[in-house]
Scaffold this active site. Structure first.
Site, short mmCIF file in Angstrom:
data_model
loop_
_atom_site.label_atom_id
_atom_site.label_comp_id
_atom_site.label_asym_id
_atom_site.label_seq_id
_atom_site.Cartn_x
_atom_site.Cartn_y
_atom_site.Cartn_z
N VAL A 208 0.86 -1.17 0.00
CA VAL A 208 0.00 0.00 0.00
C VAL A 208 0.90 1.22 0.00
O VAL A 208 1.92 1.26 0.70
CB VAL A 208 -0.92 0.01 1.23
CG1 VAL A 208 -1.77 1.28 1.26
CG2 VAL A 208 -1.81 -1.22 1.25
N CYS A 209 0.55 2.20 -0.84
CA CYS A 209 1.25 3.49 -0.83
C CYS A 209 2.75 3.29 -1.14
O CYS A 209 3.11 2.56 -2.05
CB CYS A 209 1.01 4.15 0.52
SG CYS A 209 1.39 5.91 0.62
N THR A 210 3.61 3.94 -0.37
CA THR A 210 5.05 3.85 -0.63
C THR A 210 5.66 2.53 -0.18
O THR A 210 6.88 2.35 -0.29
CB THR A 210 5.80 5.02 0.03
OG1 THR A 210 5.46 5.05 1.43
CG2 THR A 210 5.42 6.34 -0.61
N THR A 228 2.06 3.23 -7.02
CA THR A 228 2.41 3.68 -5.68
C THR A 228 1.74 5.02 -5.41
O THR A 228 0.94 5.50 -6.23
CB THR A 228 3.95 3.79 -5.54
OG1 THR A 228 4.28 4.09 -4.17
CG2 THR A 228 4.52 4.85 -6.45
#
Length: 310
Positions: A208-210, A228
């Site tokens: 998830v995300c970075t 990302t």
């Protein structure tokens, strides 16, 4: 379970028995359930998304389409009545497995190992955890940290890791969140070496995300498509030697790799992953239990343009 169906709203289908964990949710799909089996079988009728149990000739509401009936064992029906379980998949709906709606746990139960580190993003972790928690018979979650004990999040709240990195058992599904801590983690050679070896044995590796930057730095996204966080897109995509980064995507699924855009996008990806593993009806039940309206289109991504990525 046996039977046939055609309504897109009904909550039972061949091979699956889906219902809510709390009584409030259970009433959405189970209008009546008693403990006394009739002929050793509990017959469940469906009508416009609601489920009606006909036990011993007693009905709270009479279904008008008895041809859409399903059978499951008294054990399974009692579990519905007492709300002991939230989800009951039957992955192999053959005659041998119809005696119990609980099915084969080796096939139907998935374990999600979430990697914690100093400075992880809370919603990256607990958005997915909240949704998976609606399906406790299908998923279990373990929190893996540097060591068992407290791990501090980006927001300052501390979360208890149940096991340390070195003691974590072979994973089934791995999830790596993002957060401010990823900025240093991508340069931690010891951690990246452990993650690459440990996660390479998983059936599915997700982020998830970075968290995608961490997977890329560990070499776990080489040869895969991925996305990302869009605000950190330039930094995150500087990692990995042969990652095909996708700028506009809510999430990207590429074989055994699933990566989402920023923060809340992880919840949409989790819903898609549930649908992938157990069917869209299951994901819809979990979303309804959470009173969540999910984005089901992986290409929906207004944040890519908002951050000047195209």
């Amino acid at each position: 379970m046996s039977g046939r169906y055609s309504s897109s709203r009904e909550c039972f289908r061949r091979g699956y028995c889906i219902y809510g964990e709390e009584k409030r949710i259970a009433r959405l799909v189970v209008s009546y359930c008693d403990r006394g089996p009739r002929h050793g079988v509990w017959r469940i009728f469906t009508r416009t998304g609601l489920v009606h149990a006909d036990i011993g000739g007693r009905r709270r509401s009479r279904p008008h389409r008895t041809d859409r009936s399903f059978q499951c064992s008294a054990e399974s029906a009692e579990a519905i009545a007492t709300d002991r379980v939230a989800f009951c998949p039957v992955i192999k709906p053959d005659t041998a497995n119809r005696s119990s709606c609980l099915g084969d746990r080796d096939e139907s139960h998935r374990r999600v190992s979430i990697v914690l580190f100093d400075g992880f993003e809370l919603l990256d972790v607990f958005g997915p955890v909240g949704l998976l928690g609606m399906l406790s018979q299908a998923f279990s979650v373990e929190l893996v940290g540097p060591a068992s004990g407290l791990v501090r999040s980006s927001q300052g709240a501390e979360v208890v890791a149940t096991v340390g990195y070195r003691d974590a058992k072979r994973p089934d599904i791995v999830l790596v969140p993002g957060g401010r801590g990823t900025r240093s983690l991508v340069n931690d050679a010891g951690f990246l070496e452990w993650l690459a070896a440990w996660a390479s044995e998983a059936r599915l590796v997700t982020s998830v995300c970075t968290g995608a930057a961490v997977l890329a730095a560990a070499g776990l996204l080489d040869g895969f498509r991925a996305t990302t966080n869009k605000r950190a897109y330039g930094w995150a995509t500087s990692h990995g030697s042969s990652v095909e980064w996708v700028a506009q995507a809510r999430w990207v699924e590429d074989r055994s790799r699933w990566t989402s855009s920023g923060v809340a996008a992880g919840i949409d990806m989790t819903a898609a992953l549930v649908a992938h593993l157990f069917g869209p009806e299951t994901a819809a039940v979990a979303a309804a239990a959470a009173e969540l309206e999910i984005h089901t289109d992986p290409h929906w991504d207004p944040f890519a343009a908002a951050n000047g990525l195209f």
